[in-house]
Design a protein around this motif. Structure first.
Motif, short mmCIF file in Angstrom:
data_model
loop_
_atom_site.label_atom_id
_atom_site.label_comp_id
_atom_site.label_asym_id
_atom_site.label_seq_id
_atom_site.Cartn_x
_atom_site.Cartn_y
_atom_site.Cartn_z
N PHE A 34 0.81 -1.22 0.00
CA PHE A 34 0.00 0.00 0.00
C PHE A 34 0.85 1.27 0.00
CE2 PHE A 34 -2.89 -3.20 1.63
CZ PHE A 34 -4.12 -2.86 1.09
N GLY A 35 2.10 1.16 0.46
CA GLY A 35 2.95 2.34 0.57
C GLY A 35 3.14 3.11 -0.72
N PRO A 36 3.29 2.44 -1.87
CA PRO A 36 3.48 3.17 -3.13
C PRO A 36 2.25 3.89 -3.66
CG PRO A 36 4.40 0.93 -3.26
CD PRO A 36 3.55 0.98 -2.03
N LEU A 37 1.06 3.63 -3.08
CA LEU A 37 -0.17 4.24 -3.58
C LEU A 37 -0.24 5.70 -3.15
CD1 LEU A 37 -2.74 1.38 -2.86
CD2 LEU A 37 -1.18 1.66 -4.80
N SER A 38 -0.74 6.53 -4.03
CA SER A 38 -0.76 7.97 -3.78
C SER A 38 -2.05 8.41 -3.09
CB SER A 38 -0.63 8.74 -5.10
OG SER A 38 0.61 8.45 -5.72
N ALA A 39 -1.89 9.31 -2.13
CA ALA A 39 -3.05 9.96 -1.51
C ALA A 39 -3.58 11.03 -2.45
CB ALA A 39 -2.64 10.59 -0.19
N HIS A 40 -4.84 11.42 -2.24
CA HIS A 40 -5.37 12.57 -2.99
C HIS A 40 -6.39 13.29 -2.12
CE1 HIS A 40 -9.27 10.67 -3.80
NE2 HIS A 40 -8.67 9.62 -4.31
N ALA A 41 -6.69 14.51 -2.48
CA ALA A 41 -7.65 15.31 -1.72
C ALA A 41 -9.03 14.66 -1.77
CB ALA A 41 -7.71 16.73 -2.27
N LEU A 42 -9.68 14.60 -0.63
CA LEU A 42 -11.01 14.01 -0.55
C LEU A 42 -12.07 15.10 -0.72
CD1 LEU A 42 -10.41 11.74 2.57
CD2 LEU A 42 -10.35 11.04 0.16
N PRO A 43 -13.27 14.74 -1.19
CA PRO A 43 -14.34 15.73 -1.30
C PRO A 43 -14.65 16.36 0.05
CG PRO A 43 -14.93 13.72 -2.47
CD PRO A 43 -13.69 13.41 -1.68
N GLU A 44 -15.09 17.60 0.04
CA GLU A 44 -15.46 18.26 1.29
C GLU A 44 -16.73 17.63 1.85
OE1 GLU A 44 -16.70 22.73 2.95
OE2 GLU A 44 -16.43 22.37 0.80
N ARG A 45 -16.71 17.35 3.13
CA ARG A 45 -17.88 16.78 3.78
C ARG A 45 -18.65 17.90 4.48
NH1 ARG A 45 -16.86 10.93 4.32
NH2 ARG A 45 -14.62 10.54 4.31
N LYS A 46 -19.89 18.11 4.06
CA LYS A 46 -20.74 19.11 4.70
C LYS A 46 -21.35 18.52 5.97
CE LYS A 46 -20.47 22.16 1.28
NZ LYS A 46 -19.90 23.51 1.43
N PRO A 47 -21.56 19.31 7.02
CA PRO A 47 -22.07 18.75 8.28
C PRO A 47 -23.50 18.21 8.18
CG PRO A 47 -21.92 21.15 8.38
CD PRO A 47 -21.20 20.73 7.13
N GLN A 48 -24.39 18.87 7.45
CA GLN A 48 -25.77 18.43 7.27
C GLN A 48 -26.45 18.11 8.60
OE1 GLN A 48 -26.55 16.16 3.44
NE2 GLN A 48 -24.42 15.60 3.75
N ILE A 49 -26.37 19.06 9.52
CA ILE A 49 -26.95 18.88 10.85
C ILE A 49 -28.47 18.80 10.76
CG2 ILE A 49 -27.17 19.86 13.16
CD1 ILE A 49 -24.36 18.89 12.43
#
Length: 444
Positions: free
Chosen positions: A221-236
């Motif tokens: 798993f180490g060679p796999l690249s991270a990426h930005a995740l979608p923004e999570r809205k709170p939706q209270i």
């Protein structure tokens, strides 16, 4: 690297649990248990149906199906065949809060399944034709499990009525219209958005050495690249302003009633808050054993219902409900069943619970926890679900210990405070006659 040691509550066994964080954001938790030469390997993605939006409901579950459709290295259907050839078992499941994949294999096969999981985390590859076949499978699953199941229909309608803004109002499997209009690109977009090492937790439990597992996970798993995740809205979820009711008409054998109250859940960093624990114990007081209050009063004595169930999950990403569900006895009315439930709840709110009653329930909870930890797979499940809800595996024992400190007065207090009409949603299943197939014959 973060390391810790966890003692099993109620036993003399010490179990090593160690946690690692890879540079790409992947979390690894290893629970060593050397009683049998097997290992449970699970990968959890913090992406479930609560991360979906209108028009795309069900895509988290659909993508779970598509994860078995191959990569450039592993062709469609080969993943399951390879695990079976190792003598292992595997499957996957989607919830509101997460999607998880697991394999249980002999310990020497761990590296092989880790390599398979790392491959499909980064290199899933399916064509439109494969998607079109699988979406039909998912729609059929919805027909069988929901549309042809009156209890599921009632639950689905209740959730959609109880919640206004929370995505918990959507069914995990999705609305049928969304499934009918889903495209392969919708599933691919979900995969690209959420399936990344920085949104995943690998949990390994069983007959392993933590450092060896870490080196293997780092390799694959180490060679796999991270990426930005979608923004999570709170939706209270907005505050409920009064009682809600929903009526569902569907073919069924008996009338069903569900009463659901909005209640608090346990929040990360607030483990001392007594209310969620008291609600958990209240559920057990009402329906935690054969002679619990609702079963004793409603089923055995008054005979107003044939069955009763209470549900409350104090650990989740989204809002919580405390639900009482019953199947009415023949000839009894919804009004009678509702009155009997409210009478039993009022008794707790007005008179409280016995200390001996609560002690018995606490022993049952502790015993159940110990028995659960007898399972290699159960240990991995407990760690994974806890982590996905925003807690740490290190919180598991403190939560159990805090539960043991709750008093009868605190259980009475939450019953009085939260099981009130302004927080209540009522769902009723009105049974309809089942249609007789024209191909069926009566008599000879």
């Amino acid at each position: 690297m973060l390391c810790s040691q966890l003692a099993w509550a109620g036993t003399d066994t010490k179990v090593d649990t160690q946690e690692y964080l890879l540079p790409n954001g992947l979390k690894l938790i290893v629970r060593e248990d050397h009683r049998a030469p097997t290992v449970a390997s699970m990968i959890w993605y913090r992406a479930g149906s609560m991360d979906e939006f209108n028009g795309r409901t069900g895509v988290a579950h659909v993508l779970e199906h598509m994860m078995f459709k191959g990569t450039d290295k592993v062709k469609t259907g080969e993943f399951s065949k390879q695990v079976a050839a190792m003598g292992g078992r595997e499957n996957a499941f989607t919830s509101r809060d997460y999607t998880a994949f697991f394999q249980q294999v002999e310990r020497s096969k761990l590296n092989a399944v880790l390599e398979l999981e790392a491959d499909r985390m980064a290199h899933l590859n399916f064509d439109d034709a494969e998607f079109l076949k699988e979406i039909q499978v998912v729609m059929e699953e919805r027909r069988l499990r929901t549309e042809d199941n009156p209890s599921s229909l009632l639950h689905e309608s209740l959730m959609a009525s109880a919640f206004m803004s929370s995505p918990y109002r959507h069914p995990v499997i999705g609305w049928m219209n969304d499934l009918e209009n889903m495209k392969a690109e919708d599933a691919r977009n979900w995969y690209r958005s959420w399936y990344a090492p920085n949104n995943a937790t690998v949990v390994i439990s069983g007959d392993v050495q933590a450092e060896e597992v870490f080196r293997s996970v780092e390799k694959y798993f180490g060679p796999l690249s991270a990426h930005a995740l979608p923004e999570r809205k709170p939706q209270i979820e907005p505050t409920q302003k009064g009682m809600k009711q929903v009526l569902v008409k569907a073919p069924a054998d008996s009338t069903q009633l569900t009463m659901a109250w909005k209640v608090p859940k346990l929040e990360a960093g607030q483990l001392e808050d007594y209310e969620p624990y008291a609600l958990e114990l209240l559920g057990a007081v009402l329906d935690g054993y054969d002679n619990a209050r609702l079963n004793r009063n409603l089923v055995k004595q008054e005979r107003v219902v044939d069955s009763v169930g209470v549900d409350y999950d104090m650990i989740s990403r989204g809002p919580a409900l405390f639900t009482v569900s019953v199947s009415l006895a023949k000839g009894k009315t919804v009004a009678q069943a509702q009155a009997s439930i409210q009478k039993a709840l009022k008794e707790v709110a007005d008179q409280g619970v016995l200390d001996s009653e609560l002690k018995r329930i606490k022993v049952r909870i502790l015993s159940g926890q110990i028995y659960k930890r007898d399972s290699i797979f159960g240990q991995a499940m407990e760690i994974g679900t806890t982590e996905m809800s925003g807690f740490s595996w290190r919180d598991i024992d403190p939560i159990l210990e805090r539960m043991q400190t709750i008093t009868p007065e605190q259980v009475q207090a939450v019953a009085k405070k939260y099981l009130v009409d302004d927080r209540l949603t009522i769902g009723v299943l009105d049974p309809q006659a089942r249609k007789t197939s024209t191909s069926e014959k009566v008599g000879k």
